[in-house]
Scaffold this motif. Structure first.
Motif, PDB file in Angstrom:
ATOM      1  N   ASP A  94     -10.805  -5.752  -8.978  1.00 18.51           N
ATOM      2  CA  ASP A  94     -12.214  -6.153  -9.013  1.00 18.51           C
ATOM      3  C   ASP A  94     -13.110  -5.028  -9.522  1.00 18.51           C
ATOM      4  O   ASP A  94     -14.047  -5.277 -10.287  1.00 18.51           O
ATOM      5  CB  ASP A  94     -12.683  -6.596  -7.618  1.00 18.51           C
ATOM      6  CG  ASP A  94     -11.975  -7.852  -7.132  1.00 18.51           C
ATOM      7  OD1 ASP A  94     -11.412  -8.588  -7.959  1.00 18.51           O
ATOM      8  OD2 ASP A  94     -11.996  -8.092  -5.911  1.00 18.51           O
ATOM      9  N   ALA A  95     -12.836  -3.805  -9.116  1.00 23.62           N
ATOM     10  CA  ALA A  95     -13.659  -2.665  -9.540  1.00 23.62           C
ATOM     11  C   ALA A  95     -13.580  -2.454 -11.047  1.00 23.62           C
ATOM     12  O   ALA A  95     -14.600  -2.217 -11.707  1.00 23.62           O
ATOM     13  CB  ALA A  95     -13.244  -1.392  -8.801  1.00 23.62           C
ATOM     14  N   LEU A  96     -12.376  -2.548 -11.616  1.00 24.65           N
ATOM     15  CA  LEU A  96     -12.236  -2.381 -13.059  1.00 24.65           C
ATOM     16  C   LEU A  96     -12.881  -3.551 -13.801  1.00 24.65           C
ATOM     17  O   LEU A  96     -13.516  -3.365 -14.836  1.00 24.65           O
ATOM     18  CB  LEU A  96     -10.763  -2.238 -13.451  1.00 24.65           C
ATOM     19  CG  LEU A  96     -10.483  -1.941 -14.926  1.00 24.65           C
ATOM     20  CD1 LEU A  96     -11.234  -0.689 -15.405  1.00 24.65           C
ATOM     21  CD2 LEU A  96      -8.987  -1.790 -15.159  1.00 24.65           C
ATOM     22  N   ALA A  97     -12.744  -4.754 -13.260  1.00 30.28           N
ATOM     23  CA  ALA A  97     -13.403  -5.920 -13.866  1.00 30.28           C
ATOM     24  C   ALA A  97     -14.915  -5.707 -13.896  1.00 30.28           C
ATOM     25  O   ALA A  97     -15.570  -5.953 -14.917  1.00 30.28           O
ATOM     26  CB  ALA A  97     -13.050  -7.190 -13.093  1.00 30.28           C
ATOM     27  N   SER A 154     -21.901  -5.787 -20.874  1.00 24.49           N
ATOM     28  CA  SER A 154     -23.274  -6.297 -20.708  1.00 24.49           C
ATOM     29  C   SER A 154     -24.292  -5.305 -21.241  1.00 24.49           C
ATOM     30  O   SER A 154     -25.262  -5.686 -21.912  1.00 24.49           O
ATOM     31  CB  SER A 154     -23.561  -6.594 -19.238  1.00 24.49           C
ATOM     32  OG  SER A 154     -22.718  -7.614 -18.770  1.00 24.49           O
ATOM     33  N   SER A 155     -24.083  -4.043 -20.957  1.00 20.40           N
ATOM     34  CA  SER A 155     -24.972  -2.997 -21.451  1.00 20.40           C
ATOM     35  C   SER A 155     -24.949  -2.947 -22.974  1.00 20.40           C
ATOM     36  O   SER A 155     -25.991  -2.854 -23.629  1.00 20.40           O
ATOM     37  CB  SER A 155     -24.551  -1.650 -20.861  1.00 20.40           C
ATOM     38  OG  SER A 155     -25.320  -0.614 -21.401  1.00 20.40           O
ATOM     39  N   GLU A 156     -23.765  -3.025 -23.538  1.00 20.98           N
ATOM     40  CA  GLU A 156     -23.619  -2.993 -24.995  1.00 20.98           C
ATOM     41  C   GLU A 156     -24.289  -4.211 -25.640  1.00 20.98           C
ATOM     42  O   GLU A 156     -24.909  -4.099 -26.692  1.00 20.98           O
ATOM     43  CB  GLU A 156     -22.135  -2.938 -25.370  1.00 20.98           C
ATOM     44  CG  GLU A 156     -21.885  -2.428 -26.752  1.00 20.98           C
ATOM     45  CD  GLU A 156     -22.364  -0.999 -26.961  1.00 20.98           C
ATOM     46  OE1 GLU A 156     -22.916  -0.743 -28.039  1.00 20.98           O
ATOM     47  OE2 GLU A 156     -22.197  -0.155 -26.077  1.00 20.98           O
ATOM     48  N   THR A 161     -19.855   4.448 -29.291  1.00 20.10           N
ATOM     49  CA  THR A 161     -19.130   5.686 -29.051  1.00 20.10           C
ATOM     50  C   THR A 161     -19.109   5.988 -27.556  1.00 20.10           C
ATOM     51  O   THR A 161     -18.069   6.338 -26.996  1.00 20.10           O
ATOM     52  CB  THR A 161     -19.770   6.853 -29.826  1.00 20.10           C
ATOM     53  OG1 THR A 161     -19.703   6.539 -31.214  1.00 20.10           O
ATOM     54  CG2 THR A 161     -19.046   8.152 -29.559  1.00 20.10           C
ATOM     55  N   ALA A 162     -20.238   5.812 -26.893  1.00 20.16           N
ATOM     56  CA  ALA A 162     -20.305   6.047 -25.445  1.00 20.16           C
ATOM     57  C   ALA A 162     -19.396   5.079 -24.696  1.00 20.16           C
ATOM     58  O   ALA A 162     -18.664   5.467 -23.783  1.00 20.16           O
ATOM     59  CB  ALA A 162     -21.743   5.924 -24.961  1.00 20.16           C
ATOM     60  N   LEU A 163     -19.412   3.824 -25.075  1.00 14.77           N
ATOM     61  CA  LEU A 163     -18.575   2.819 -24.425  1.00 14.77           C
ATOM     62  C   LEU A 163     -17.101   3.161 -24.609  1.00 14.77           C
ATOM     63  O   LEU A 163     -16.326   3.128 -23.659  1.00 14.77           O
ATOM     64  CB  LEU A 163     -18.859   1.426 -25.002  1.00 14.77           C
ATOM     65  CG  LEU A 163     -17.932   0.314 -24.532  1.00 14.77           C
ATOM     66  CD1 LEU A 163     -18.243  -0.057 -23.093  1.00 14.77           C
ATOM     67  CD2 LEU A 163     -18.045  -0.895 -25.421  1.00 14.77           C
ATOM     68  N   LEU A 164     -16.722   3.510 -25.825  1.00 10.15           N
ATOM     69  CA  LEU A 164     -15.325   3.797 -26.117  1.00 10.15           C
ATOM     70  C   LEU A 164     -14.831   5.033 -25.372  1.00 10.15           C
ATOM     71  O   LEU A 164     -13.666   5.107 -24.982  1.00 10.15           O
ATOM     72  CB  LEU A 164     -15.122   3.956 -27.625  1.00 10.15           C
ATOM     73  CG  LEU A 164     -15.466   2.705 -28.454  1.00 10.15           C
ATOM     74  CD1 LEU A 164     -15.371   3.011 -29.939  1.00 10.15           C
ATOM     75  CD2 LEU A 164     -14.594   1.527 -28.083  1.00 10.15           C
ATOM     76  N   LYS A 165     -15.726   6.007 -25.155  1.00  8.75           N
ATOM     77  CA  LYS A 165     -15.346   7.209 -24.390  1.00  8.75           C
ATOM     78  C   LYS A 165     -15.269   6.925 -22.898  1.00  8.75           C
ATOM     79  O   LYS A 165     -14.494   7.544 -22.182  1.00  8.75           O
ATOM     80  CB  LYS A 165     -16.350   8.334 -24.662  1.00  8.75           C
ATOM     81  CG  LYS A 165     -16.186   8.949 -26.024  1.00  8.75           C
ATOM     82  CD  LYS A 165     -17.182  10.063 -26.230  1.00  8.75           C
ATOM     83  CE  LYS A 165     -17.022  10.668 -27.612  1.00  8.75           C
ATOM     84  NZ  LYS A 165     -17.997  11.734 -27.866  1.00  8.75           N
ATOM     85  N   ILE A 170     -17.253  -5.392 -17.314  1.00  9.37           N
ATOM     86  CA  ILE A 170     -18.360  -6.351 -17.456  1.00  9.37           C
ATOM     87  C   ILE A 170     -19.683  -5.601 -17.569  1.00  9.37           C
ATOM     88  O   ILE A 170     -20.532  -5.935 -18.399  1.00  9.37           O
ATOM     89  CB  ILE A 170     -18.392  -7.345 -16.271  1.00  9.37           C
ATOM     90  CG1 ILE A 170     -17.150  -8.237 -16.297  1.00  9.37           C
ATOM     91  CG2 ILE A 170     -19.661  -8.180 -16.283  1.00  9.37           C
ATOM     92  CD1 ILE A 170     -16.950  -9.047 -17.538  1.00  9.37           C
ATOM     93  N   GLY A 171     -19.870  -4.573 -16.758  1.00 13.92           N
ATOM     94  CA  GLY A 171     -21.097  -3.774 -16.832  1.00 13.92           C
ATOM     95  C   GLY A 171     -21.257  -3.093 -18.176  1.00 13.92           C
ATOM     96  O   GLY A 171     -22.343  -3.090 -18.763  1.00 13.92           O
TER      97      GLY A 171
END
Length: 143
Positions: free
Chosen positions: A35-38, A46-48, A7-11, A42-43
Motif C-alpha cells: 500500500d505504501a509503494l502504491a 498525480s504531481s506530474e 527528471t525529479a520523478l525518475l530519480k 500515485i502521489g
C-alpha cells in the motif's frame, strides 16, 4: 514535456523511465509492492499530471515483484481517487503471476468508467500493441 519535473520523478522512483517520443512512462518495480509503494507512485504520478502540459501514458511491469501485499480496500480507494482524473490516457499493467494479474484486472474493472483507460496483460507484446509502442521499450532494463 518539460525535462525538469520528469527528471525529479525518475530519480525519486527507481526502475522508471520516460520515453518522450511515445509519451510513455514505464515502471518496473522490484521486490515488495504494498500500500505504501502504491501511494508513493500515485502521489508522484498525480504531481506530474499537474505539472506537465501534455498527457502521458503509463506502463507498469509486475514481473520483478517478489511479494504483493496490497489490501483489497486500498485498491478500491486508489481506483476511486484515480477515477476523478480527467486526463484521457492509457495505463497498461503486465503481470506474469496469478496474484499480479488478479490485482491488475481488479483495478482494470474498477476503472472501467474512468477517463484513464486501464488494461491488464499477460503478454508484453499485447500491451505494446495496445499502447502503440515498440515491444523493446517495455522490456525490463530497456533504454
Amino acid at each position: 514535456m518539460s525535462d525538469q519535473p520528469f527528471t525529479a520523478l525518475l530519480k525519486t522512483l527507481p526502475h522508471t523511465r520516460y520515453h518522450p517520443e511515445w509519451r510513455l512512462f514505464t515502471w518496473h518495480p522490484r521486490g515488495l509492492f504494498d500500500d505504501a509503494l502504491a501511494d508513493k507512485i500515485i502521489g508522484l504520478i498525480s504531481s506530474e499530471e499537474r505539472v506537465e502540459q501534455a498527457p502521458f501514458h503509463r506502463y507498469t511491469d509486475f514481473s520483478r515483484l517478489t511479494h504483493i501485499r496490497l489490501k483489497v480496500g486500498h485498491v478500491f480507494d486508489v481506483a476511486k481517487q484515480r477515477s476523478a482524473v480527467r486526463e484521457a490516457v492509457k495505463s497498461a499493467f503486465f503481470a506474469d503471476t496469478i496474484v499480479g494479474l488478479g490485482i491488475a484486472r481488479m483495478y482494470e474493472a474498477l476503472m472501467e468508467d474512468a477517463t484513464i483507460q486501464v488494461r491488464a496483460f499477460r503478454e508484453r507484446d499485447a500491451a505494446a500493441k495496445w499502447l502503440g509502442v515498440p515491444l523493446e521499450i517495455l522490456q525490463p532494463g530497456a533504454r
